[in-house]
Write a protein that holds these residues in place. Structure first.
Motif, PDB file in Angstrom:
ATOM      1  N   PRO A   4       1.425  -7.918   3.725  1.00  0.00           N
ATOM      2  CA  PRO A   4       0.822  -6.761   2.854  1.00  0.00           C
ATOM      3  C   PRO A   4       1.357  -5.279   3.743  1.00  0.00           C
ATOM      4  O   PRO A   4       0.620  -5.254   5.348  1.00  0.00           O
ATOM      5  CB  PRO A   4      -0.086  -7.105   2.602  1.00  0.00           C
ATOM      6  CG  PRO A   4      -0.428  -7.934   3.441  1.00  0.00           C
ATOM      7  CD  PRO A   4       0.094  -9.009   3.649  1.00  0.00           C
ATOM      8  N   TRP A   5       2.193  -4.309   3.370  1.00  0.00           N
ATOM      9  CA  TRP A   5       2.007  -3.220   3.936  1.00  0.00           C
ATOM     10  C   TRP A   5       1.403  -1.919   3.314  1.00  0.00           C
ATOM     11  O   TRP A   5       1.249  -2.218   2.107  1.00  0.00           O
ATOM     12  CB  TRP A   5       3.922  -3.278   4.470  1.00  0.00           C
ATOM     13  CG  TRP A   5       3.866  -3.803   5.035  1.00  0.00           C
ATOM     14  CD1 TRP A   5       4.821  -5.111   5.639  1.00  0.00           C
ATOM     15  CD2 TRP A   5       4.312  -3.363   6.897  1.00  0.00           C
ATOM     16  NE1 TRP A   5       4.744  -5.488   6.889  1.00  0.00           N
ATOM     17  CE2 TRP A   5       5.237  -4.549   7.267  1.00  0.00           C
ATOM     18  CE3 TRP A   5       4.627  -2.240   7.281  1.00  0.00           C
ATOM     19  CZ2 TRP A   5       5.517  -4.245   8.608  1.00  0.00           C
ATOM     20  CZ3 TRP A   5       5.364  -2.278   8.509  1.00  0.00           C
ATOM     21  CH2 TRP A   5       5.968  -3.066   9.025  1.00  0.00           C
ATOM     22  N   LEU A   6       1.378  -0.979   4.152  1.00  0.00           N
ATOM     23  CA  LEU A   6       0.910  -0.494   3.706  1.00  0.00           C
ATOM     24  C   LEU A   6       1.802   1.210   3.509  1.00  0.00           C
ATOM     25  O   LEU A   6       2.164   1.815   4.564  1.00  0.00           O
ATOM     26  CB  LEU A   6      -0.565   0.475   3.891  1.00  0.00           C
ATOM     27  CG  LEU A   6      -1.739  -0.284   3.874  1.00  0.00           C
ATOM     28  CD1 LEU A   6      -2.578   0.128   4.214  1.00  0.00           C
ATOM     29  CD2 LEU A   6      -1.618  -0.506   1.943  1.00  0.00           C
ATOM     30  N   LYS A  22       1.409  -1.865   8.634  1.00  0.00           N
ATOM     31  CA  LYS A  22       0.963  -2.905   8.106  1.00  0.00           C
ATOM     32  C   LYS A  22      -0.699  -3.035   8.108  1.00  0.00           C
ATOM     33  O   LYS A  22      -1.015  -2.495   8.638  1.00  0.00           O
ATOM     34  CB  LYS A  22       0.828  -4.174   9.412  1.00  0.00           C
ATOM     35  CG  LYS A  22       2.364  -4.673   9.338  1.00  0.00           C
ATOM     36  CD  LYS A  22       2.907  -5.652  10.784  1.00  0.00           C
ATOM     37  CE  LYS A  22       4.094  -6.299  11.338  1.00  0.00           C
ATOM     38  NZ  LYS A  22       4.296  -7.151  12.212  1.00  0.00           N
ATOM     39  N   GLN A  23      -0.630  -3.949   6.899  1.00  0.00           N
ATOM     40  CA  GLN A  23      -2.343  -3.930   6.921  1.00  0.00           C
ATOM     41  C   GLN A  23      -3.278  -4.316   7.601  1.00  0.00           C
ATOM     42  O   GLN A  23      -4.566  -3.783   7.928  1.00  0.00           O
ATOM     43  CB  GLN A  23      -2.325  -4.180   5.166  1.00  0.00           C
ATOM     44  CG  GLN A  23      -3.695  -4.790   4.560  1.00  0.00           C
ATOM     45  CD  GLN A  23      -4.440  -3.920   4.276  1.00  0.00           C
ATOM     46  OE1 GLN A  23      -3.988  -2.668   3.151  1.00  0.00           O
ATOM     47  NE2 GLN A  23      -5.747  -3.172   4.444  1.00  0.00           N
ATOM     48  N   ASN A  24      -2.349  -5.620   8.569  1.00  0.00           N
ATOM     49  CA  ASN A  24      -3.330  -5.743   9.461  1.00  0.00           C
ATOM     50  C   ASN A  24      -4.181  -4.866  10.547  1.00  0.00           C
ATOM     51  O   ASN A  24      -4.500  -4.549  11.415  1.00  0.00           O
ATOM     52  CB  ASN A  24      -2.756  -7.636   9.944  1.00  0.00           C
ATOM     53  CG  ASN A  24      -2.468  -8.327   8.668  1.00  0.00           C
ATOM     54  OD1 ASN A  24      -3.396  -8.302   8.037  1.00  0.00           O
ATOM     55  ND2 ASN A  24      -1.194  -9.168   9.398  1.00  0.00           N
ATOM     56  N   VAL A  26      -4.247  -1.607   9.841  1.00  0.00           N
ATOM     57  CA  VAL A  26      -4.925  -0.637   9.904  1.00  0.00           C
ATOM     58  C   VAL A  26      -6.284  -1.487   9.418  1.00  0.00           C
ATOM     59  O   VAL A  26      -7.321  -0.748  10.125  1.00  0.00           O
ATOM     60  CB  VAL A  26      -4.030  -0.268   7.890  1.00  0.00           C
ATOM     61  CG1 VAL A  26      -5.780   0.388   7.546  1.00  0.00           C
ATOM     62  CG2 VAL A  26      -3.365   0.694   7.970  1.00  0.00           C
ATOM     63  N   ASP A  27      -6.596  -3.038   9.597  1.00  0.00           N
ATOM     64  CA  ASP A  27      -7.997  -3.341   9.217  1.00  0.00           C
ATOM     65  C   ASP A  27      -8.660  -3.542  11.315  1.00  0.00           C
ATOM     66  O   ASP A  27      -9.550  -2.639  11.374  1.00  0.00           O
ATOM     67  CB  ASP A  27      -7.639  -4.477   8.885  1.00  0.00           C
ATOM     68  CG  ASP A  27      -7.574  -4.302   7.006  1.00  0.00           C
ATOM     69  OD1 ASP A  27      -7.558  -3.488   6.610  1.00  0.00           O
ATOM     70  OD2 ASP A  27      -6.910  -5.713   6.799  1.00  0.00           O
TER      71      ASP A  27
END
Length: 339
Positions: A4-6, A22-24, A26-27
Motif C-alpha cells: 500500500p502507498w499513500l 509507502k504506508q509502512n 508513514v506508520d
C-alpha cells in the motif's frame, strides 16, 4: 507488489506534482513520533511539576509575607516596645488596610499602657504622704492609750494595716517605674557570695525552725545595683520561708558556670498550686486563696524580683521538681575578683 502507498496532490491541479509515500514508512514515522512524545513526557513532566511546585511555594510566600510580618510583629509586642514605630512594609494594596489597623491597634495599646503606668505611679506617689501621716498619728495613739488595753490592740491592728498599705504603694511605685523603664540603678561590683553568707547568718538567727543549708562558691561577683539585688534575694528567701513546710528546710546554691552564675533557692512546700509555674510572676498572684490565706504577703514580691532581674540582663525562673520542691533560679553574667 501488493504494497500500500499513500498519494497526495493539489486538488486544483489535475496534472500537477504528486507525492507518493509507502504506508509502512508513514506508520514507522508516526510510531517514532509517539515514542518521542512518550520519552519526553517521562523526562520533562517531573521537571515541569517540580518547577510548578517551587513557583507555587515562592508565590505563596511572596503573597503571605505581609501576614508573616504582622504575625512576627504581634508576637514581639510587649509593654516595653509598644511605642516603637512599626517597620512592616506594604508591598500590595490589598494589605494596606490590614497594616493600618495593626498600627492603629499598636498606638491605642501604647496609649493605654502609658495611662495605666501614669495612674499607678501617680496614685502610689500621692498615697505616700497621707499614709505616712496616718502612720504617725496611729503610732501616737498607741502611746496615748493604756498599755495592753483593747483600744491599744485595735490601734496596733490599724497600724499593721497602714504599714501594709504603705508596703503596697511602695511596691506598686517600684513596678510602675520598672514598666516605664525609669527604674534607677547604681551599678557596682557586688560580691554575691558574701551577700548570701550574710543572709544565711541572719537566717540562722531568726529562723530556728527551718534547716538552712548552702553550697556557695567563693568570690562570685556581679556588676549590679547592690540595694536592688539584696531586695531580690531577700524576696526570694522570704517567699521560700512563707511557703515552706513545718520544720522544713531551705537550700541555697551559688555556682559559677563559664561566664555566668547560677543562684538557686530550693524549699519544700505543703501544697503546690497547679498553676504556680505559669502564674508565679503575675502581680497579686498568691496561688489558691484557701491555701495562701494564712501567709502574709501581697503577691508582688516575685513580680518585683523579675523586674530587677530584667533590669540587670538576668533571667529568673520558678520550677517544681519531682520531689514537690519549689526551685527559684537566677542566672546572670559572672564577674570574678580582679576582673
Amino acid at each position: 507488489n501488493d504494497e500500500p502507498w499513500l498519494a497526495v496532490k493539489f486538488k486544483e491541479q489535475v496534472s500537477g506534482p504528486e507525492v507518493w509515500i509507502k504506508q509502512n514508512d508513514v506508520d514507522y514515522m508516526v510510531d517514532q513520533m509517539w515514542a518521542l512524545r512518550d520519552r519526553n513526557l517521562v523526562r520533562v513532566m517531573p521537571i515541569v511539576i517540580i518547577m510548578l511546585i517551587l513557583m507555587t511555594i515562592y508565590m505563596t510566600r511572596l503573597m503571605m509575607r505581609p501576614i508573616g510580618d504582622l504575625e512576627l510583629g504581634l508576637s514581639s509586642l510587649d509593654a516595653s516596645n509598644l511605642d516603637r514605630s512599626s517597620s512592616i512594609e506594604v508591598p500590595y494594596r490589598e494589605f494596606e488596610k490590614l497594616v493600618k489597623v495593626y498600627r492603629s491597634m499598636q498606638a491605642r495599646l501604647s496609649d493605654s499602657f502609658v495611662k495605666a503606668r501614669r495612674f499607678a505611679s501617680d496614685a502610689s506617689h500621692e498615697l505616700r504622704t497621707p499614709l505616712t501621716i496616718l502612720r504617725g498619728q496611729v503610732e501616737q495613739l498607741i502611746h496615748e492609750v493604756p498599755v495592753g488595753s483593747s483600744q491599744q490592740i485595735r490601734i496596733r491592728s490599724m497600724s499593721d494595716e497602714v504599714e501594709r498599705l504603705i508596703d503596697i504603694t511602695e511596691k506598686l511605685l517600684m513596678l510602675s517605674r520598672a514598666d516605664a523603664n525609669s527604674l534607677v540603678q547604681h551599678l557596682s561590683r557586688v560580691n554575691l557570695s558574701d551577700l548570701l553568707l550574710q543572709l544565711i547568718n541572719d537566717a540562722h538567727t531568726f529562723q530556728s525552725s527551718l534547716k538552712i543549708t548552702s553550697e556557695i562558691a567563693p568570690d562570685v561577683y556581679w556588676q549590679c545595683d547592690r540595694t536592688l539585688v539584696r531586695q531580690l534575694i531577700q524576696n526570694l528567701y522570704v517567699n521560700a520561708v512563707n511557703y515552706n513546710q513545718p520544720n522544713g528546710w531551705i537550700h541555697l546554691s551559688l555556682q559559677p558556670s563559664s561566664d555566668m552564675f547560677e543562684l538557686t533557692i530550693e524549699n519544700p512546700s505543703v501544697e503546690v498550686p497547679a498553676d504556680l509555674v505559669e502564674h508565679a510572676f503575675d502581680r497579686f498572684y498568691r496561688g489558691d486563696a484557701s491555701h495562701a490565706r494564712h501567709v502574709d504577703g501581697l503577691g508582688l514580691g516575685l513580680s518585683i524580683c523579675l523586674e530587677i532581674a530584667k533590669l540587670h540582663q538576668a533571667s529568673l525562673s520558678l520550677s517544681i521538681t519531682r520531689q514537690k520542691t519549689v526551685v527559684a533560679k537566677l542566672s546572670g553574667p559572672l564577674r570574678r575578683a580582679g576582673v
